[in-house]
Design a protein around this motif. Structure first.
Motif: not given
Lengths: 420, 420
Positions: A96, A259, B52, B55-56, B63-67, B286-290
């Motif tokens: 990532n 991310g 998800p 939801r994010y 916001d898990c989508r961001n850095y 790390p990849d917070k979305i996963n």
């Protein structure tokens, strides 16, 4: 200075002080430090959050849920091979973060023997990297962490000063690398000319294992209709008889999700084989599920281009606002870059003022990237470069923040002039 | 041997030769090399492929989508803190591979100074790791890649031979680490006794920067109702006055998805701070979305336990089939482990026969993990250990493969006896 000028300056300084006092009273809390996409930009990729959905096989039938596949999904490598000018067979789709790939390539070169190298970098008496300035602080942090000497090289409107680069690289076998952000560079938005790319590929290098770290972070991140292109460095290196000279990096962090994107590494077959060999001890393979989700969401190179037009629509007004406010408030006192893409604007303030502007902005609740961080060892010798990252706040907040920055520049600048 | 025994052996050898000839004619193509989950096991987690979803945001509004978020999602660290016996505040949720974390911790110790260390491992004259055998080939590969000397230590039913471990570690300051798979170990399924764990935590170490690499890969991977527990190594180290001695690793690769899970690192506050410092130059997070998808899918530690019962239902019959066939066909000729969890069975054949069994199986189209790979430098001095990985094929294929392996063991074993 004559009396008229003194009177003007005195009036300007008084006004700046009043403006700054008013700014302090507003008790802002705004952050312009990092090049992060905004929530609205991330919204463009919300579809990906439910992908791959009920699918888990790649085009060749691989079950992406299981271990394996060290090169990444072929169909994703096809899409980004086209966009990054790397044949898909020489492009790896990995984790990532392209920063991780850059860091880890340096690690593998320190602890393993690069194609063409006489020994591991860790066993060299001295290693140095050229660092075009202004540049990206996280590149410099990697060098600093591993004790790699950093040699600053000035940027020109065509990229790094190539006469200087050629002089240094041809004479000093300790120079093992150069950091390059070839398009819409961080932070000044410069794009390397074809001639710069050709000279980088062709110049003689004293070190047989000299590498160009080609961080093509903003390959498709246009802000104008021009959609600036950069020459194909991998082909140029091959043509010049230096096929192993360049490592190409890319990432979808600012295309899909900051991310949770996918990062890429491209290079010669020998370099790719070398990296895969070392990565074979480090991982059983990247997250192919996220890669499959990216393929389904982006579809193809045109899908990426369409996605980037969506980003441009959201961020171009922010870049325009910064330029407008700077033009209104800082004309004659400072200069700023006018990038055709990327994530940053470089603000150049009077010499010796950058640190004080950042400090005063912080006091007023506006966080800026620390002055100096655009230079190796955080040392900007003229103390005049400030990196502005306009993407994250919404336009109203950004305007507040940039007005505040302008107030700080005026205050610090006029104080400097008055004390001269 | 008396004549009767000779006659028996001769008849057995003839039968084995006939069986092997028949096996060759079946032209199988079966793979028992790696500990991979089967497609049906992966199906248990298909729900995650659409998460998800809409939801994010994490529980704290991130916001898990961001850095960002270098430690990983707090709610996921809570779940696995409980399961891995690490306080959530000292557990990091990171990328998709615990192997990467182990590799990278070694790299950071080579190129940075560990808490308690006098210098970087790269600057030591000699570094050695203890390697309990039989063990995991990918652990040994990391040592080999970085020139770390491997010292084999025999396994006992309670874990590594602690008298030997204590003798070596207390006397030799070059010994910087020990590889441990404390529960359902790879490949023999051994679980460390509480006494072993206590002694590992408390023993004197000549190296002030000695570390236990505690790869708790099978923490919740039970095959019986017993659900074997291992003592809390982190607490034991702290109690013994060696708080920084252990690095704990875990992963959801064999809980959710093999290639797209989440890996964990747990340790003392000082070690976690040290790792985060170095990782700060390597990644923005790390990849917070996963990770969010994992939280939504697994819910809590009980959710993980329920998920593991689903896995057990699918793989226990496979382990049973292997044991049944071995008991029917190899009684008196070979022995095998009877693990209460994990992913492997160790088959111990007559001395000097393992390589030849693997070779003959390969000729018959049955791929086994190469003989020797359970030992440092791929060197099994008695050439008698074969690792069996029963999880990936379906039961019918597995039975075919194991029947085939048994045929090869009988052929090679009887040939050996006949030539003795």
């Amino acid at each position: 200075m004559n009396t008229d000028q003194n009177t003007d300056l005195s009036a300007s300084l008084d006004a700046a002080r009043r403006d700054y006092a008013a700014l302090l009273e507003r008790k802002l809390k705004l952050d312009l430090t990092r090049g992060k996409p905004s929530a609205r930009q991330l919204d463009l990729s919300n579809e990906i959050l439910a992908l791959p959905g009920d699918r888990y096989k790649s085009a060749d039938g691989t079950d992406c849920r299981n271990y394996g596949g060290p090169q990444g999904l072929p169909e994703l490598r096809e899409i980004f091979g086209e966009l990054l000018d790397v044949p898909a067979g020489q492009l790896l789709a990995l984790g990532n973060s392209s920063l991780t790939l850059m860091h880890d390539t340096v690690v593998h070169a320190l602890l393993g023997v690069l194609p063409g190298a006489r020994r591991r970098w860790a066993d060299e008496e001295r290693i140095a990297f050229l660092c075009p300035v202004p540049g990206y602080d996280r590149h410099f942090d990697i060098c600093e962490r591993f004790g790699i000497e950093m040699i600053p090289v000035p940027m020109t409107p065509d990229g790094p000063d190539m006469a200087e680069v050629e002089r240094l690289v041809s004479a000093d076998a300790g120079i093992k690398g150069i950091w390059c952000v070839p398009k819409y560079s961080n932070p000044d938005g410069t794009t390397y000319s074809d001639e710069t790319t050709r000279r980088l590929a062709a110049m003689p290098a004293a070190a047989p294992d000299f590498r160009i770290f080609w961080d093509n972070a903003y390959a498709v991140h246009h802000l104008t209709d021009e959609e600036v292109q950069v020459a194909d460095i991998l082909a140029a290196c091959a043509q010049a008889g230096n096929p192993d000279r360049v490592f190409v990096y890319g990432s979808t962090s600012k295309i899909t999700l900051g991310g949770a994107g996918v990062a890429f590494f491209g290079s010669s077959e020998a370099n790719v084989k070398w990296l895969l060999g070392h990565r074979g001890k480090q991982t059983i393979g990247p997250d192919k599920i996220n890669q499959l989700a990216h393929v389904m969401f982006l579809r193809d190179a045109d899908g990426v281009r369409a996605q980037m037009r969506g980003h441009r629509e959201l961020i171009q007004p922010k870049f325009d606002a910064v330029r407008r406010i700077f033009a209104e408030r800082l004309d004659g006192l400072a200069t700023w870059s006018e990038p055709k893409g990327g994530y940053f604007i470089t603000l150049t303030v009077p010499d010796g003022c950058a640190k004080e502007v950042v400090r005063k902005a912080a006091e007023a609740g506006i966080a800026l990237t620390p002055a100096g961080s655009t230079h190796p060892y955080k040392d900007d010798p003229r103390d005049n470069v400030i990196r502005i990252a306009p993407t994250f706040p919404d336009v109203a907040e950004l305007e507040q923040a940039i007005e505040g920055v302008a107030t700080c520049v005026r205050l610090v600048g006029y104080e400097k002039l008055a004390s001269a």
